[in-house]
Design an enzyme around this catalytic site. Structure first.
Site, PDB file in Angstrom:
ATOM      1  N   HIS A   8      22.427  35.128 -38.457  1.00 40.53           N
ATOM      2  CA  HIS A   8      21.426  33.698 -37.965  1.00 40.53           C
ATOM      3  C   HIS A   8      21.229  34.036 -37.000  1.00 40.53           C
ATOM      4  O   HIS A   8      20.433  33.360 -35.789  1.00 40.53           O
ATOM      5  CB  HIS A   8      22.269  32.788 -38.125  1.00 40.53           C
ATOM      6  CG  HIS A   8      23.783  33.387 -37.905  1.00 40.53           C
ATOM      7  ND1 HIS A   8      24.694  33.624 -38.259  1.00 40.53           N
ATOM      8  CD2 HIS A   8      24.945  32.597 -36.747  1.00 40.53           C
ATOM      9  CE1 HIS A   8      26.219  33.865 -38.302  1.00 40.53           C
ATOM     10  NE2 HIS A   8      25.732  32.754 -36.927  1.00 40.53           N
ATOM     11  N   CYS A  64      21.596  40.803 -34.320  1.00 41.82           N
ATOM     12  CA  CYS A  64      21.953  39.991 -33.740  1.00 41.82           C
ATOM     13  C   CYS A  64      22.130  38.930 -33.021  1.00 41.82           C
ATOM     14  O   CYS A  64      21.216  39.360 -31.992  1.00 41.82           O
ATOM     15  CB  CYS A  64      24.023  40.205 -34.690  1.00 41.82           C
ATOM     16  SG  CYS A  64      24.852  41.197 -33.212  1.00 41.82           S
ATOM     17  N   GLY A  65      23.413  38.068 -32.056  1.00 39.19           N
ATOM     18  CA  GLY A  65      22.692  37.203 -30.761  1.00 39.19           C
ATOM     19  C   GLY A  65      22.628  38.096 -30.098  1.00 39.19           C
ATOM     20  O   GLY A  65      21.831  38.690 -29.276  1.00 39.19           O
ATOM     21  N   THR A  66      23.776  39.256 -29.887  1.00 37.62           N
ATOM     22  CA  THR A  66      23.664  40.583 -28.936  1.00 37.62           C
ATOM     23  C   THR A  66      23.065  41.615 -29.575  1.00 37.62           C
ATOM     24  O   THR A  66      23.280  42.473 -28.549  1.00 37.62           O
ATOM     25  CB  THR A  66      25.315  40.716 -28.511  1.00 37.62           C
ATOM     26  OG1 THR A  66      25.767  40.926 -29.838  1.00 37.62           O
ATOM     27  CG2 THR A  66      25.578  39.784 -27.536  1.00 37.62           C
ATOM     28  N   GLY A  67      22.884  41.868 -30.964  1.00 33.50           N
ATOM     29  CA  GLY A  67      22.803  43.445 -30.696  1.00 33.50           C
ATOM     30  C   GLY A  67      24.791  44.293 -31.682  1.00 33.50           C
ATOM     31  O   GLY A  67      24.473  44.924 -31.682  1.00 33.50           O
ATOM     32  N   ILE A  68      25.159  43.468 -30.559  1.00 36.85           N
ATOM     33  CA  ILE A  68      26.952  44.590 -30.409  1.00 36.85           C
ATOM     34  C   ILE A  68      26.981  44.589 -31.992  1.00 36.85           C
ATOM     35  O   ILE A  68      27.676  45.437 -32.238  1.00 36.85           O
ATOM     36  CB  ILE A  68      27.293  43.809 -29.905  1.00 36.85           C
ATOM     37  CG1 ILE A  68      27.074  43.943 -27.735  1.00 36.85           C
ATOM     38  CG2 ILE A  68      28.787  44.859 -29.057  1.00 36.85           C
ATOM     39  CD1 ILE A  68      28.064  43.576 -26.684  1.00 36.85           C
ATOM     40  N   GLY A  69      27.456  43.243 -32.133  1.00 39.97           N
ATOM     41  CA  GLY A  69      28.339  43.568 -33.780  1.00 39.97           C
ATOM     42  C   GLY A  69      27.427  44.364 -34.593  1.00 39.97           C
ATOM     43  O   GLY A  69      28.200  45.063 -35.435  1.00 39.97           O
ATOM     44  N   HIS A  97      16.852  62.884 -28.368  1.00 35.71           N
ATOM     45  CA  HIS A  97      18.394  62.898 -28.290  1.00 35.71           C
ATOM     46  C   HIS A  97      19.473  63.110 -29.112  1.00 35.71           C
ATOM     47  O   HIS A  97      20.592  63.951 -29.426  1.00 35.71           O
ATOM     48  CB  HIS A  97      18.611  62.869 -26.730  1.00 35.71           C
ATOM     49  CG  HIS A  97      18.231  63.511 -25.501  1.00 35.71           C
ATOM     50  ND1 HIS A  97      18.391  63.659 -24.233  1.00 35.71           N
ATOM     51  CD2 HIS A  97      17.145  64.184 -25.712  1.00 35.71           C
ATOM     52  CE1 HIS A  97      17.953  63.802 -23.509  1.00 35.71           C
ATOM     53  NE2 HIS A  97      16.303  64.574 -24.264  1.00 35.71           N
ATOM     54  N   ARG A 131      19.202  72.009 -28.380  1.00 34.08           N
ATOM     55  CA  ARG A 131      20.774  71.569 -28.129  1.00 34.08           C
ATOM     56  C   ARG A 131      21.278  70.373 -28.682  1.00 34.08           C
ATOM     57  O   ARG A 131      22.081  70.415 -28.897  1.00 34.08           O
ATOM     58  CB  ARG A 131      20.903  71.791 -26.808  1.00 34.08           C
ATOM     59  CG  ARG A 131      20.186  71.025 -25.835  1.00 34.08           C
ATOM     60  CD  ARG A 131      20.599  71.056 -24.357  1.00 34.08           C
ATOM     61  NE  ARG A 131      19.574  70.216 -23.867  1.00 34.08           N
ATOM     62  CZ  ARG A 131      18.788  70.060 -23.407  1.00 34.08           C
ATOM     63  NH1 ARG A 131      17.393  70.919 -23.544  1.00 34.08           N
ATOM     64  NH2 ARG A 131      17.957  69.091 -22.526  1.00 34.08           N
ATOM     65  N   HIS A 132      20.181  69.384 -29.182  1.00 30.98           N
ATOM     66  CA  HIS A 132      20.342  68.363 -29.099  1.00 30.98           C
ATOM     67  C   HIS A 132      20.662  68.138 -30.810  1.00 30.98           C
ATOM     68  O   HIS A 132      21.675  67.022 -31.168  1.00 30.98           O
ATOM     69  CB  HIS A 132      19.369  66.708 -28.485  1.00 30.98           C
ATOM     70  CG  HIS A 132      19.089  66.952 -27.667  1.00 30.98           C
ATOM     71  ND1 HIS A 132      19.860  66.581 -26.699  1.00 30.98           N
ATOM     72  CD2 HIS A 132      18.112  67.324 -27.172  1.00 30.98           C
ATOM     73  CE1 HIS A 132      19.231  66.841 -25.401  1.00 30.98           C
ATOM     74  NE2 HIS A 132      18.055  67.037 -26.106  1.00 30.98           N
TER      75      HIS A 132
HETATM   76  C1  RB5 Z   1      26.847  35.098 -34.381  1.00 31.05           C
HETATM   77  O1  RB5 Z   1      27.318  33.985 -33.906  1.00 31.05           O
HETATM   78  C2  RB5 Z   1      26.806  35.773 -33.313  1.00 31.05           C
HETATM   79  O2  RB5 Z   1      28.366  36.523 -32.922  1.00 31.05           O
HETATM   80  C3  RB5 Z   1      26.583  37.213 -33.685  1.00 31.05           C
HETATM   81  O3  RB5 Z   1      24.862  37.308 -33.782  1.00 31.05           O
HETATM   82  C4  RB5 Z   1      26.637  38.538 -32.791  1.00 31.05           C
HETATM   83  O4  RB5 Z   1      25.854  37.947 -31.829  1.00 31.05           O
HETATM   84  C5  RB5 Z   1      28.308  39.174 -32.431  1.00 31.05           C
HETATM   85  O5  RB5 Z   1      27.654  40.593 -32.388  1.00 31.05           O
END
Ligand code: RB5
Length: 149
Positions: A8, A64-69, A97, A131-132
């Protein structure tokens, strides 16, 4: 084929990127979500499993919100090399690379136009090999290494 998915937090950016792809006649498969609340590891898994069905031809786009999850989740799946991109240089060089097969973007951290530019350069940059390739082979070996080695 481009396989795209978001939770979301990334839904609006995913929809923007879908229309960006449509304008360029680039086919994609949308794995959701439909805007309602979902858990990002589930969407990451769905997209990545589809990418791995035809790894030579498929690429994944996860938002996702941050792309990290989604990037943390995607990188748990053997065969997936997912890169969270927020700048042009990384989007380009993670193809050259690292031969990444999934790009991760943050719907709440970068603008839609920048995200589309990052997707564009990422999709249109080839792996350098050489090399990559040896280094990417070492990444693959990490997936197989027992803990105490
Ligand atoms: C959802 O609220 C948020 O946690 C998700 O989108 C994301 O940012 C997690 O890494």
């Amino acid at each position: 084929m481009i396989i795209i998915g978001s939770d979301h937090g990334g839904y609006e950016l995913k929809e923007f990127l879908k229309s960006w792809l449509e304008k360029r006649n680039m086919p994609y498969i949308d794995c959701g979500c439909d805007g309602s609340s979902v858990d990002y590891p589930d969407i990451a898994e769905t997209v990545c499993r589809k990418v791995l069905k035809e790894p030579e031809n498929n690429k994944g786009v996860l938002v996702c919100g941050t792309g990290i999850g989604v990037s943390v989740s995607a990188n748990k799946i053997p065969g997936i090399r997912a890169a969270l991109c927020t700048d042009y240089y990384s989007a380009k060089y993670t193809r050259k690379h690292n031969d990444t097969n999934v790009i991760c973007l943050g719907g709440r951290t970068i603008g839609a136009e920048l995200a589309a530019e990052l997707l564009d350069i990422w999709l249109n940059t080839a792996f350098d090999g050489g090399r990559h390739a040896l280094r990417v082979e070492k990444i693959k070996k990490l997936e197989e290494k027992p803990e105490d080695e």
